[in-house]
Design a protein around this motif. Structure first.
Motif, PDB file in Angstrom:
ATOM      1  N   GLY A   1       0.824  -1.220   0.000  1.00 29.83           N
ATOM      2  CA  GLY A   1       0.000   0.000   0.000  1.00 29.83           C
ATOM      3  C   GLY A   1       0.846   1.253   0.000  1.00 29.83           C
ATOM      4  O   GLY A   1       0.526   2.231  -0.692  1.00 29.83           O
ATOM      5  N   LEU A   2       1.924   1.234   0.770  1.00 29.78           N
ATOM      6  CA  LEU A   2       2.819   2.400   0.779  1.00 29.78           C
ATOM      7  C   LEU A   2       3.516   2.573  -0.566  1.00 29.78           C
ATOM      8  O   LEU A   2       3.676   3.698  -1.052  1.00 29.78           O
TER       9      LEU A   2
ATOM     10  N   TYR B   1       1.460   6.678  -6.910  1.00 27.24           N
ATOM     11  CA  TYR B   1       0.410   7.672  -7.187  1.00 27.24           C
ATOM     12  C   TYR B   1       0.953   9.094  -7.027  1.00 27.24           C
ATOM     13  O   TYR B   1       0.724   9.954  -7.885  1.00 27.24           O
ATOM     14  N   VAL B   2       1.687   9.347  -5.949  1.00 29.57           N
ATOM     15  CA  VAL B   2       2.244  10.688  -5.721  1.00 29.57           C
ATOM     16  C   VAL B   2       3.271  11.023  -6.797  1.00 29.57           C
ATOM     17  O   VAL B   2       3.311  12.140  -7.313  1.00 29.57           O
TER      18      VAL B   2
ATOM     19  N   SER C   1       0.980   3.965  -3.002  1.00 25.57           N
ATOM     20  CA  SER C   1       0.735   5.388  -2.760  1.00 25.57           C
ATOM     21  C   SER C   1       1.914   6.225  -3.232  1.00 25.57           C
ATOM     22  O   SER C   1       1.730   7.343  -3.716  1.00 25.57           O
TER      23      SER C   1
END
Length: 91
Positions: free
Chosen positions: A36-37, A43-44, A40
């Motif tokens: 998940g990290l 995505y960033v 993310s």
């Protein structure tokens, strides 16, 4: 002044273990949270890359986004790899 007696080692509370120890021993939990990290971070990074692809000058905000994304990805890899837990083998 008397001190209170220590709790027995095999008492009723022995079934409850340390939550951080459960997290470190659960391979699936580490994969889900680390993944998940990493997702993310992707995505960033893609949001910052979209701004850079438009051809404008790179601002400090975009550099901060890329740096934050790198930090998130590194944090995810550390959670998955668990280097501290592997260096202290319990026998």
């Amino acid at each position: 002044m008397s001190s209170a007696p220590d709790a027995p080692a095999g008492g009723a509370d022995s079934s409850v273990s340390n939550p951080s120890q459960l997290f470190k021993s659960c391979w699936g939990c580490r994969i889900v949270s680390g993944g998940g990290l990493i997702l993310s971070a992707a995505y960033v990074f893609n949001a910052a890359r979209k701004v850079m692809r438009q051809g404008g000058p790179t601002s400090m905000g975009t550099v901060a986004q890329v740096t934050f994304a790198a930090g998130l990805a590194a944090w995810g890899l550390v959670i998955i790899a668990d280097p501290v837990g592997k260096s202290h083998r319990k026998t």
